[in-house]
Design a protein around this motif. Sequence first.
Motif, PDB file in Angstrom:
ATOM      1  N   ASP A 106       0.806  -1.214   0.000  1.00  0.00           N
ATOM      2  CA  ASP A 106       0.000   0.000   0.000  1.00  0.00           C
ATOM      3  C   ASP A 106       0.842   1.268   0.000  1.00  0.00           C
ATOM      4  OD1 ASP A 106       0.961  -0.194   2.567  1.00  0.00           O
ATOM      5  OD2 ASP A 106      -0.972  -0.006   3.572  1.00  0.00           O
ATOM      6  N   GLY A 107       2.174   1.132  -0.071  1.00  0.00           N
ATOM      7  CA  GLY A 107       3.044   2.293  -0.187  1.00  0.00           C
ATOM      8  C   GLY A 107       3.542   2.862   1.117  1.00  0.00           C
ATOM      9  N   PHE A 108       3.267   2.199   2.246  1.00  0.00           N
ATOM     10  CA  PHE A 108       3.745   2.690   3.529  1.00  0.00           C
ATOM     11  C   PHE A 108       5.018   1.953   3.935  1.00  0.00           C
ATOM     12  CE2 PHE A 108      -0.289   4.648   3.472  1.00  0.00           C
ATOM     13  CZ  PHE A 108      -0.225   5.720   4.366  1.00  0.00           C
ATOM     14  N   VAL A 109       5.913   2.698   4.578  1.00  0.00           N
ATOM     15  CA  VAL A 109       7.230   2.180   4.918  1.00  0.00           C
ATOM     16  C   VAL A 109       7.149   1.323   6.181  1.00  0.00           C
ATOM     17  CG1 VAL A 109       9.591   2.791   5.568  1.00  0.00           C
ATOM     18  CG2 VAL A 109       8.373   4.170   3.859  1.00  0.00           C
ATOM     19  N   ALA A 110       7.551   0.061   6.057  1.00  0.00           N
ATOM     20  CA  ALA A 110       7.547  -0.856   7.193  1.00  0.00           C
ATOM     21  C   ALA A 110       8.910  -0.946   7.867  1.00  0.00           C
ATOM     22  CB  ALA A 110       7.111  -2.245   6.740  1.00  0.00           C
ATOM     23  N   TRP A 111       9.957  -0.539   7.179  1.00  0.00           N
ATOM     24  CA  TRP A 111      11.319  -0.569   7.735  1.00  0.00           C
ATOM     25  C   TRP A 111      12.175   0.384   6.920  1.00  0.00           C
ATOM     26  CZ3 TRP A 111      15.972  -1.815   5.383  1.00  0.00           C
ATOM     27  CH2 TRP A 111      17.078  -2.007   6.229  1.00  0.00           C
ATOM     28  N   ALA A 112      13.074   1.071   7.587  1.00  0.00           N
ATOM     29  CA  ALA A 112      13.982   1.984   6.903  1.00  0.00           C
ATOM     30  C   ALA A 112      15.292   2.050   7.671  1.00  0.00           C
ATOM     31  CB  ALA A 112      13.367   3.379   6.784  1.00  0.00           C
ATOM     32  N   ALA A 113      16.367   2.311   6.950  1.00  0.00           N
ATOM     33  CA  ALA A 113      17.679   2.425   7.592  1.00  0.00           C
ATOM     34  C   ALA A 113      18.559   3.360   6.782  1.00  0.00           C
ATOM     35  CB  ALA A 113      18.343   1.058   7.716  1.00  0.00           C
TER      36      ALA A 113
END
Length: 534
Positions: free
Chosen positions: A501-508
Motif C-alpha cells: 500500500d506504499g507505507f514504509v515498514a522498515w527503513a535504515a
Amino acid sequence: MTYDVDVVVAGAGPVGLMLACELAIGGVSVVVLERRTDVDPTIKAGALNLPAVEALYRRGLLPALTEAQRQTYELFATFMRERAAQAGAGGPEGAAGPSAPGAGSGGPSKPKAGGAPKFAGHFAGIMLDAGRLDLTDPELGGHGPAERVTMVSQQQLEAILGERAAELGVDVRRGVEVTGLEADGDGVTVATTAGPLRGRWLAGCDGGRSTVRKLAGFEFPGTGPEITAYQALAELEGTEALGAGWQATPTGVYAHGPVPGRILTVGFEAPLAGRDDPVTPGELQAAVRHVTGAEVTVTGIRSATRFTDNARQATTYRRGRVLLAGDAAHVHSPFGGQGLNLGIGDAMNLGWKLAATVRGEAPDGLLDTYTAERHPIGAWVLDWTRAQVALMRPDPHARALRRVVENLAGTVSGTTYLAKRIAGVWQRYDMPGDHPLTGASAPDLELADGSRLADHLHGGHALLFDPDGVLPAGGYRDRLTVLHAVCPQRPELAGLLVRPDGFVAWAADAGAVDLPSLQNALTTWLGAPATVPR
C-alpha cells in the motif's frame, strides 16, 4: 466447500472499485455487486487529498487523474469568466451579499499560471490562502508528481476506476442488490436479487446506509444530525447577489462555485423527512434564499442532494468473514472533502491484506491490522467534520469562536497547520522502528535511471529498496520486488521496505542497518520466508 468467488464486494462506487482492483492485482477472484445500473450522477466529492492521489499514482493512474483535473480547471475558468461578466454588469466580483461579521473570505482566487486556482482548501467554510503556506515545511514537499493533482471529482474517479477494473477483468454486476447474508467460519453466502453467491469473504462498500453493515450486525455508534444541507448543480438566476466561494450569513453558511451552477447551503434546522425523495427546484430555492438572504431563483436542477452531519463509525471494520470499507464503515458530513479520500485509503489498506489472506500467505493477525490502522484515522475525520459544524453555527457563541479561528487561519502557521491536515500529509501507521520514515507514506524517490519509486509499485507487490544490493530477502522473492537503484537525492538511505500500500515498514540509513529488524518487518507483513529461496 464450493465457492463461486474468493471475495464478494458490495458496492461499485470508487471504494468498491478500488478494493476490487487491489484484489485483482493480488491474484484473487472478485465479483462486485451494484444495485444501480449506471454511475450515480449526483454531485458529491470534488477533490482528492495526497494519500488518495499517492495510492492511485502507485497503481499507474496518475495520467488519467491529470487529465481529469485539466477538465475540472476548465470548469473553474468558466465560472471565473461568468463572475467577471457579472462584475462588469454592475456587481463587484466576489460580492459577498448578506453576511455576518467575520464571514469567510471569497472563493478561489483567479487562476495562476497554468490555470490552477491558488487556494489551499477550507475549514468550516473559512478559505485558506495558499500564499500563506509555509512551503519550507518538510511535510508539504517531496511527494513527487502526486503533489500536482487534487481537483478530481468523485464521478471522474469512479469512471477511471471503472475502466481500470475492466482492464483487470473484474466482474462488475450492475442492477444486482444484496438482500441477505449467512456467514460462517469458512465463508459467506450472499443472497441477491440475481440469486445466491458464495464467497470466502464479503466486503461491504455499499455506502452510509450499508445493507451489509446492517445484515452483519456491526455496531455503529456516533452523534446525530443538527443540520440540513443541500448541494446542487442547478440553473440559477440572481447569483450576482452571491459571493463566490464560502460565505457565512446570519442563518448558516453557503458556497457558490467554483464551477458554474454549483451551490451548497448549510442550514441549522431539523433534518427533513423524505430524504430519499428527489430535491425539487422549489425546495432548493427555499433553502438557498433562507441561507443566503438573496432572491435567487432556481429554474432547473442538473444534480442535487441533501445531507446532514450524522457522524457514526463502526466499532470494528471486521466481523468474521465480513469487512467494511468507506462510508459503510464511517459516515460524517462532507466538509473538508475527507470522505472519498478516507474510503480510498481503506481500500488500499485492506486490498493487499485480504488478497494475502485468500492466497494463504498472510501472517497471523495481518487482517486485524486493517481495523487497527484505519479506525483511528476514521475517528479523526469524524471529529474534524464535527468541529467544522460547530464553527458553522449561526449563534453568537459559535460566531465569536469562528472569528478567532479566522484570525488564526489568516496566519502562516495557521494556514499551514490546517492545510496539512486537509491534505492528509500527517497520516501514518504505528510500526516498530526509530527511523522517521517508518510508518509513513514512502517518499517518491527519484532514481538515477529516470524512474521513480512509485513506478515500481504498479504491480501491487511489496518493495525492498536496496541501493547497495546487500539486504537479505531471498526467501521473499515470490512476494517482494527488490530494487537495486541509486537515489542521488537521498544517498544516506541504505534501505526501505515498502508495503504493497506504499507505507514504509522498515527503513535504515547508511551505517545503521539493523538486519534483525528488517527480518522482523518482513515476517510481520509478508509472513514466513519460503523454505527454498526463489
